[in-house]
Design a protein around this motif. Structure first.
Motif, PDB file in Angstrom:
ATOM      1  N   ASN A  22       0.821  -1.224   0.000  1.00  0.00           N
ATOM      2  CA  ASN A  22       0.000   0.000   0.000  1.00  0.00           C
ATOM      3  C   ASN A  22       0.853   1.270   0.000  1.00  0.00           C
ATOM      4  O   ASN A  22       0.310   2.372  -0.083  1.00  0.00           O
ATOM      5  CB  ASN A  22      -0.906   0.018   1.249  1.00  0.00           C
ATOM      6  N   HIS A  23       2.142   1.098   0.091  1.00  0.00           N
ATOM      7  CA  HIS A  23       3.011   2.283   0.081  1.00  0.00           C
ATOM      8  C   HIS A  23       2.893   2.969  -1.282  1.00  0.00           C
ATOM      9  O   HIS A  23       2.899   2.291  -2.319  1.00  0.00           O
ATOM     10  CB  HIS A  23       4.462   1.836   0.325  1.00  0.00           C
ATOM     11  N   PRO A  24       2.747   4.305  -1.293  1.00  0.00           N
ATOM     12  CA  PRO A  24       2.575   4.993  -2.586  1.00  0.00           C
ATOM     13  C   PRO A  24       3.743   4.780  -3.559  1.00  0.00           C
ATOM     14  O   PRO A  24       3.572   4.909  -4.767  1.00  0.00           O
ATOM     15  CB  PRO A  24       2.434   6.477  -2.200  1.00  0.00           C
ATOM     16  N   ARG A  25       4.916   4.476  -3.033  1.00  0.00           N
ATOM     17  CA  ARG A  25       6.045   4.256  -3.936  1.00  0.00           C
ATOM     18  C   ARG A  25       6.477   2.778  -3.914  1.00  0.00           C
ATOM     19  O   ARG A  25       7.664   2.451  -4.022  1.00  0.00           O
ATOM     20  CB  ARG A  25       7.206   5.178  -3.565  1.00  0.00           C
ATOM     21  N   TYR A  26       5.455   1.929  -3.814  1.00  0.00           N
ATOM     22  CA  TYR A  26       5.699   0.488  -3.692  1.00  0.00           C
ATOM     23  C   TYR A  26       6.593  -0.046  -4.821  1.00  0.00           C
ATOM     24  O   TYR A  26       7.605  -0.704  -4.583  1.00  0.00           O
ATOM     25  CB  TYR A  26       4.359  -0.255  -3.678  1.00  0.00           C
ATOM     26  N   PHE A  27       6.224   0.287  -6.071  1.00  0.00           N
ATOM     27  CA  PHE A  27       6.933  -0.234  -7.244  1.00  0.00           C
ATOM     28  C   PHE A  27       8.434   0.105  -7.175  1.00  0.00           C
ATOM     29  O   PHE A  27       9.302  -0.749  -7.323  1.00  0.00           O
ATOM     30  CB  PHE A  27       6.282   0.337  -8.511  1.00  0.00           C
ATOM     31  N   SER A  28       8.668   1.380  -6.882  1.00  0.00           N
ATOM     32  CA  SER A  28      10.052   1.849  -6.841  1.00  0.00           C
ATOM     33  C   SER A  28      10.828   1.170  -5.697  1.00  0.00           C
ATOM     34  O   SER A  28      12.008   0.826  -5.840  1.00  0.00           O
ATOM     35  CB  SER A  28      10.024   3.372  -6.686  1.00  0.00           C
ATOM     36  N   LEU A  29      10.144   0.945  -4.563  1.00  0.00           N
ATOM     37  CA  LEU A  29      10.808   0.303  -3.425  1.00  0.00           C
ATOM     38  C   LEU A  29      11.138  -1.164  -3.707  1.00  0.00           C
ATOM     39  O   LEU A  29      12.186  -1.661  -3.300  1.00  0.00           O
ATOM     40  CB  LEU A  29       9.922   0.422  -2.170  1.00  0.00           C
ATOM     41  N   VAL A  30      10.244  -1.836  -4.438  1.00  0.00           N
ATOM     42  CA  VAL A  30      10.499  -3.245  -4.788  1.00  0.00           C
ATOM     43  C   VAL A  30      11.743  -3.335  -5.681  1.00  0.00           C
ATOM     44  O   VAL A  30      12.597  -4.196  -5.502  1.00  0.00           O
ATOM     45  CB  VAL A  30       9.262  -3.869  -5.489  1.00  0.00           C
ATOM     46  N   VAL A  31      11.822  -2.411  -6.632  1.00  0.00           N
ATOM     47  CA  VAL A  31      12.988  -2.407  -7.530  1.00  0.00           C
ATOM     48  C   VAL A  31      14.268  -2.161  -6.731  1.00  0.00           C
ATOM     49  O   VAL A  31      15.280  -2.841  -6.917  1.00  0.00           O
ATOM     50  CB  VAL A  31      12.804  -1.360  -8.656  1.00  0.00           C
ATOM     51  N   ARG A  32      14.205  -1.203  -5.799  1.00  0.00           N
ATOM     52  CA  ARG A  32      15.390  -0.930  -4.960  1.00  0.00           C
ATOM     53  C   ARG A  32      15.783  -2.163  -4.152  1.00  0.00           C
ATOM     54  O   ARG A  32      16.966  -2.451  -3.989  1.00  0.00           O
ATOM     55  CB  ARG A  32      15.097   0.222  -3.996  1.00  0.00           C
ATOM     56  N   GLU A  33      14.763  -2.851  -3.640  1.00  0.00           N
ATOM     57  CA  GLU A  33      15.045  -4.052  -2.831  1.00  0.00           C
ATOM     58  C   GLU A  33      15.763  -5.114  -3.669  1.00  0.00           C
ATOM     59  O   GLU A  33      16.686  -5.773  -3.202  1.00  0.00           O
ATOM     60  CB  GLU A  33      13.728  -4.632  -2.313  1.00  0.00           C
ATOM     61  N   LYS A  34      15.331  -5.249  -4.932  1.00  0.00           N
ATOM     62  CA  LYS A  34      15.983  -6.228  -5.819  1.00  0.00           C
ATOM     63  C   LYS A  34      17.456  -5.875  -6.001  1.00  0.00           C
ATOM     64  O   LYS A  34      18.317  -6.742  -6.058  1.00  0.00           O
ATOM     65  CB  LYS A  34      15.303  -6.244  -7.196  1.00  0.00           C
ATOM     66  N   LEU A  35      17.720  -4.570  -6.119  1.00  0.00           N
ATOM     67  CA  LEU A  35      19.108  -4.148  -6.337  1.00  0.00           C
ATOM     68  C   LEU A  35      19.956  -4.300  -5.078  1.00  0.00           C
ATOM     69  O   LEU A  35      21.102  -4.742  -5.157  1.00  0.00           O
ATOM     70  CB  LEU A  35      19.155  -2.698  -6.827  1.00  0.00           C
TER      71      LEU A  35
END
Ligand code: ATP
Length: 248
Positions: free
Chosen positions: A5-18
């Motif tokens: 539900n975080h508004p920047r969920y997509f971007s955070l998932v990508v950061r987590e992958k990196l």
């Protein structure tokens, strides 16, 4: 764990992958900074795929299908974010994958090769097994490449590239297809096709397009590649960035 539900969920998932990529020894610390540069441009694009990126994906698919020896080049960020799609495209095109790093170390190349593993199968050119050659005019270790891979390729897909190598490969007569969110980078301006989009959004699209266009007659692919204008795409991307910024 990132909250969906975080508004920047997509971007955070990508950061987590990196960051996970760094933990696994796939991505370099500098790769995180390079991603930050990309994120800034993605923010200006409204974090969505624009029509100019779709037309670049079409052209990229046409060039790759028309080429006699396409090769897909992967670095640490591309491996952490999109390896499944690189493998998918290598299988559709029946072409090689080569790991090529700016912040090169034998250990990191092998870690990435092991990460791609059996899924990549015979498509992966393992660095230890092939003769190397040097691409002239590059200062970094990225000049060292596999002769049977990028060395002999007529068309190379290079995500998140550095400008030096992009220019050097173009000078060698290779068709360079770049994925780069920065329309002002030397890479974006010197590639034959620049997909100005986030690698995580455009790689699935590119895989779909290649599979779909594989059935096209050669004349249709030639028309798409001939009509493609990379300068226009760069202009459209810059315009979109200014428009988005001014219409928030
Ligand atoms: P150049 O050498 O071409 O002028 P640069 O020095 O800015 O470019 P690098 O830091 O070597 O480039 O590479 C990072 C490039 O990759 C940046 O241009 C950045 O915009 C782009 N990039 C980073 N993350 C992504 C991503 N997820 N998707 C697409 N492009 C990205």
């Amino acid at each position: 764990m990132t909250d969906p539900n975080h508004p920047r969920y997509f971007s955070l998932v990508v950061r987590e992958k990196l960051t996970n990529g760094v933990r696994l020894g796939i991505t370099s610390i500098s790769g995180l900074i390079a991603h930050g540069r990309g994120e800034a441009f993605d923010y200006l694009l409204g974090e969505r795929t624009h029509p100019f990126a779709k037309s670049a994906v079409n052209a990229a698919a046409a060039f790759l299908l028309l080429s006699e020896k396409p090769v897909l080049s992967l670095n640490g960020n591309a491996a952490a974010l999109s390896s499944a799609y690189f493998i998918k495209i290598a299988k559709i095109l029946d072409c090689p994958l080569e790991v090529n790093l700016y912040h090169h170390s034998k250990k990191r190349v092998e870690t990435i090769e092991n990460f791609l593993g059996e899924k990549a199968g015979r498509h992966l050119l393992k660095s230890s097994k092939y003769e190397k050659m040097v691409i002239p005019g590059i200062a970094s270790r990225r000049k060292i490449t596999i002769r049977e891979g990028i060395g002999k390729a007529d068309c190379v897909l290079v995500p998140l590239e550095d400008g030096d190598r992009c220019r050097a490969m173009t000078a060698m007569g290779k068709t360079v297809i770049a994925i780069d969110l920065n329309p002002l980078s030397r890479t974006a301006r010197s590639a034959r096709v620049t997909i100005i989009d986030n690698i995580v959004r455009c790689m699935p699209q590119l895989a779909l397009k290649i599979a779909e266009m594989k059935k096209f007659p050669r004349s249709r692919l030639e028309k798409i590649s001939k009509n493609y204008d990379n300068r226009l795409v760069i202009k459209q991307a810059l315009k979109a960035m200014c428009y988005h910024k001014n219409n928030e």
